[in-house]
Design an enzyme around this catalytic site. Structure first.
Site, PDB file in Angstrom:
ATOM      1  N   ASN A  40     -13.053  -0.580   9.009  1.00 40.59           N
ATOM      2  CA  ASN A  40     -13.147  -2.015   8.731  1.00 40.59           C
ATOM      3  C   ASN A  40     -11.875  -2.526   8.076  1.00 40.59           C
ATOM      4  O   ASN A  40     -11.197  -1.797   7.353  1.00 40.59           O
ATOM      5  CB  ASN A  40     -14.372  -2.320   7.851  1.00 40.59           C
ATOM      6  CG  ASN A  40     -14.034  -2.388   6.377  1.00 40.59           C
ATOM      7  OD1 ASN A  40     -13.569  -3.407   5.865  1.00 40.59           O
ATOM      8  ND2 ASN A  40     -14.249  -1.276   5.684  1.00 40.59           N
ATOM      9  N   PHE A  95     -12.000  -8.484   1.868  1.00 39.95           N
ATOM     10  CA  PHE A  95     -12.691  -9.232   0.801  1.00 39.95           C
ATOM     11  C   PHE A  95     -13.189 -10.594   1.283  1.00 39.95           C
ATOM     12  O   PHE A  95     -12.952 -11.619   0.649  1.00 39.95           O
ATOM     13  CB  PHE A  95     -11.781  -9.428  -0.416  1.00 39.95           C
ATOM     14  CG  PHE A  95     -11.587  -8.206  -1.278  1.00 39.95           C
ATOM     15  CD1 PHE A  95     -12.308  -7.042  -1.061  1.00 39.95           C
ATOM     16  CD2 PHE A  95     -10.667  -8.225  -2.316  1.00 39.95           C
ATOM     17  CE1 PHE A  95     -12.110  -5.919  -1.862  1.00 39.95           C
ATOM     18  CE2 PHE A  95     -10.469  -7.105  -3.127  1.00 39.95           C
ATOM     19  CZ  PHE A  95     -11.192  -5.948  -2.892  1.00 39.95           C
ATOM     20  N   SER A 128      -9.260  -1.211  -2.266  1.00 37.03           N
ATOM     21  CA  SER A 128      -9.424  -1.608  -0.871  1.00 37.03           C
ATOM     22  C   SER A 128      -8.060  -1.578  -0.176  1.00 37.03           C
ATOM     23  O   SER A 128      -7.073  -2.070  -0.721  1.00 37.03           O
ATOM     24  CB  SER A 128     -10.013  -3.013  -0.771  1.00 37.03           C
ATOM     25  OG  SER A 128      -9.946  -3.492   0.564  1.00 37.03           O
ATOM     26  N   ASN A 178      -7.352  -3.256   2.414  1.00 32.07           N
ATOM     27  CA  ASN A 178      -7.249  -4.445   3.269  1.00 32.07           C
ATOM     28  C   ASN A 178      -6.768  -5.701   2.563  1.00 32.07           C
ATOM     29  O   ASN A 178      -6.750  -6.779   3.154  1.00 32.07           O
ATOM     30  CB  ASN A 178      -8.616  -4.708   3.925  1.00 32.07           C
ATOM     31  CG  ASN A 178      -9.072  -3.521   4.758  1.00 32.07           C
ATOM     32  OD1 ASN A 178      -8.304  -2.948   5.509  1.00 32.07           O
ATOM     33  ND2 ASN A 178     -10.333  -3.139   4.589  1.00 32.07           N
ATOM     34  N   THR A 179      -6.385  -5.582   1.293  1.00 34.63           N
ATOM     35  CA  THR A 179      -5.779  -6.688   0.552  1.00 34.63           C
ATOM     36  C   THR A 179      -4.375  -6.259   0.146  1.00 34.63           C
ATOM     37  O   THR A 179      -4.221  -5.297  -0.622  1.00 34.63           O
ATOM     38  CB  THR A 179      -6.601  -7.048  -0.699  1.00 34.63           C
ATOM     39  OG1 THR A 179      -7.888  -7.512  -0.296  1.00 34.63           O
ATOM     40  CG2 THR A 179      -5.914  -8.133  -1.509  1.00 34.63           C
ATOM     41  N   LYS A 182     -12.986   1.566  -9.251  1.00 34.67           N
ATOM     42  CA  LYS A 182     -13.145   2.233  -7.963  1.00 34.67           C
ATOM     43  C   LYS A 182     -11.773   2.577  -7.410  1.00 34.67           C
ATOM     44  O   LYS A 182     -10.923   1.694  -7.266  1.00 34.67           O
ATOM     45  CB  LYS A 182     -13.900   1.331  -6.981  1.00 34.67           C
ATOM     46  CG  LYS A 182     -14.239   2.009  -5.649  1.00 34.67           C
ATOM     47  CD  LYS A 182     -15.214   1.172  -4.844  1.00 34.67           C
ATOM     48  CE  LYS A 182     -15.670   1.891  -3.585  1.00 34.67           C
ATOM     49  NZ  LYS A 182     -16.711   1.144  -2.857  1.00 34.67           N
ATOM     50  N   ASN A 191     -13.134   4.834  -2.334  1.00 36.26           N
ATOM     51  CA  ASN A 191     -13.162   3.769  -1.336  1.00 36.26           C
ATOM     52  C   ASN A 191     -12.874   4.372   0.045  1.00 36.26           C
ATOM     53  O   ASN A 191     -12.843   5.589   0.208  1.00 36.26           O
ATOM     54  CB  ASN A 191     -12.122   2.695  -1.698  1.00 36.26           C
ATOM     55  CG  ASN A 191     -12.551   1.298  -1.291  1.00 36.26           C
ATOM     56  OD1 ASN A 191     -13.039   1.098  -0.197  1.00 36.26           O
ATOM     57  ND2 ASN A 191     -12.352   0.332  -2.178  1.00 36.26           N
TER      58      ASN A 191
END
Length: 403
Positions: free
Chosen positions: A133, A137, A220, A222-223, A262, A291
Site C-alpha cells: 500500500n 495517511f 510510514s 508513504n509520507t 511505531k 510498520n
C-alpha cells in the site's frame, strides 16, 4: 449473507450461545471470496462500513483466562489487537472491539484532512498473503475523529453510570475508554506540514483524552521525510515535546495515556541502538515493531506487483519484523513493553512474537484476507501454544526465547 446469518440468530434458539456464536463467525468465511472479487480499497471501505453499522459477528464467549494480562494499568482480555490502518477515521471501533480483539488502534490521524496518494494505491499479493500500500495517511482529520471518539466516550460514560446504579447490569464487562477492549490512537503528520512536532502535539491535545494509549507514527514509508524522524536527535526532540504536551494536560486519577512510537523494519543496527537509547532515556511507554517494509522479502519479490511503490505487509514481513523485535527486546533489556506487528496470521505466529519479546501482538493483512473468523481461531491457537509449553499466562511467555 452476513445479514441472513444475523437474522437467523434471532430465530434459532440461543440455548447454546457459545455454539451459535462460533457458527456465526465461521459463516463469515462464505463472504471472503466475494470481497476478493472487489477492488482492494473498495473492499476495505465496505468492510469498515459493515463493522461501523454492526453487520459483523459479536463475540459472546469469554476469552481463555490464560490470554488475560495487565499492562500500563490497563486490563486486556487477550493480547491480539488490530493494527492502525484498518479503521483510519475511528468509524468502527465498537464493532471491531465487539468481534473479540483485545485492543484496536485507529489512525493514523492527521491534523488536517488529506486525500493521501493517488489511486490505485493498494495492491494484493494474494498468493503470498501480502499487500502493498501507498495510501499516504489518507485521513478525515483530527476534528472529525475527535467528534466520533467524543460521542463514543460519552456513550460509554452513560453506560458506566447506568451499570453502577442498576443491579441487573452489574456484570457489565469493564474495558477501556471505548468500552470492552482497549483503544489506541495512532497520530500522523500532514504531508505538507513543515513542523512535524506541532502536528503530533496537536494530535495529543485533541485526541489523548479518548485514548487508552497514543502512538507516534514516524515509520510510514508513504509520507516523504517521515522516517527521518527515527534518527536519534530528531526522535529524542520529538518524543520530549510530545511527552511534555501530554503531561501538561489535566488528568484524572488514572493519569495520562501511555505514549508509544511505531518504528520501521528497515533500520540498521545503529538505528535500532539509537532508538533503544532514546526510549530508555526518556522512559518511553512502549514501541510498536514494526510498520510495513520498503523491501520485498522472498517470495514476494518475484510477484508481478512487487515493483509497485509502497510498504509491504503480510506473511513475507514476518521474519524481518520479528528479527527487529528480538533485537529491540535485547537492546531495551526487556524494560519497555513491545507490540509485535508484521505478518501475524496464526496463533503460532503470535506466540513466536511473544516469545521474541512482544507483550501484545497486532495484525491487519491476515484479517483483511481471513475476515472475522480469524480472530477466535488465533486466540484459541495462542492459548493452546501457551498451555502446551506450560505457561500460565501471556506475561510469563514474554521474551521466553531469551530466558
Amino acid at each position: 449473507m452476513i445479514g441472513l446469518a444475523i437474522a437467523g440468530g434471532a430465530y434459532v434458539s440461543t440455548a447454546d450461545e457459545a455454539k451459535f456464536c462460533g457458527w456465526l463467525f465461521k459463516s463469515t468465511q462464505l463472504v471472503n471470496p466475494l470481497f476478493a472479487l472487489l477492488d482492494a480499497e473498495f473492499a476495505h471501505r465496505l468492510a469498515v462500513t459493515a463493522a461501523s453499522h454492526g453487520f459483523v459477528p459479536r463475540e459472546k464467549r469469554p476469552d481463555p483466562s490464560v490470554l488475560g494480562l495487565e499492562i500500563w494499568g490497563r486490563k486486556f482480555t487477550n493480547p491480539i489487537g488490530l493494527a492502525a490502518g484498518f479503521d483510519k477515521n475511528a468509524e468502527a471501533v465498537e464493532g471491531l472491539l465487539g468481534m473479540g480483539f483485545g485492543f484496536v488502534e485507529v489512525g493514523s490521524v492527521t491534523p488536517l484532512p488529506q486525500e493521501g496518494n493517488p489511486k490505485p494505491r493498494i495492491f494484493r499479493l494474494r498468493e503470498h498473503g501480502a499487500v502493498i500500500n501507498r495510501c499516504g495517511f489518507n485521513s478525515e482529520g483530527i476534528v472529525v475523529v475527535a467528534k466520533r471518539l467524543g460521542a463514543q466516550h460519552g456513550k460509554r460514560k452513560m453506560e458506566e453510570t447506568s451499570s453502577s446504579t442498576s443491579p441487573t447490569t452489574s456484570d457489565v464487562k469493564q474495558g477501556g475508554k471505548a468500552g470492552p477492549g482497549i483503544l489506541g490512537v495512532n497520530l500522523g503528520k500532514n504531508k505538507i506540514s513543515e513542523d512535524a512536532t506541532a502536528d503530533y502535539v496537536q494530535g495529543v491535545h485533541t485526541l489523548s483524552q479518548y485514548a487508552d494509549y497514543l502512538v507516534i507514527n514516524v515509520s510510514s514509508p508513504n509520507t516523504p521525510g517521515l522516517r527521518k524522524l527515527q534518527g536519534r536527535k530528531q526522535l529524542k526532540d520529538l518524543v520530549k515535546k510530545v511527552q511534555a504536551a501530554r503531561d501538561e494536560m489535566q488528568w484524572a486519577e488514572d493519569g495520562p495515556p501511555p505514549l508509544l512510537v511505531k518504528i520501521a523494519p528497515d533500520l540498521s543496527k545503529q538505528d535500532l541502538e539509537d532508538i533503544a537509547a532514546v526510549a530508555l532515556a526518556l522512559r518511553l511507554d512502549g514501541l510498536i515493531i514494526s510498520n510495513t517494509t520498503i523491501s520485498r522479502p522472498s517470495p514476494a519479490d518475484t510477484h508481478p506487483l512487487a515493483q509497485e511503490a509502497g510498504g509491504l505487509s503480510g506473511k513475507p514481513l514476518f521474519d524481518l519484523s520479528t528479527n527487529v523485535l528480538r533485537e529491540m527486546y535485547i537492546l531495551t533489556r526487556g524494560k519497555i513493553p513491545l507490540i509485535g506487528c508484521g505478518g501475524v496470521s496464526s496463533g503460532e505466529d503470535a506466540y513466536k512474537k511473544i516469545r521474541s519479546g512482544a507483550t501484545l501482538v497486532q495484525l491487519y493483512t491476515a484479517f483483511a484476507y481471513g475476515g472475522p473468523a480469524l480472530i477466535p481461531r488465533i486466540k484459541a491457537e495462542l492459548a493452546e501454544c501457551l498451555e502446551r509449553d506450560g505457561f500460565k499466562s501471556v506475561q510469563e511467555a514474554v521474551g521466553a526465547d531469551f530466558k
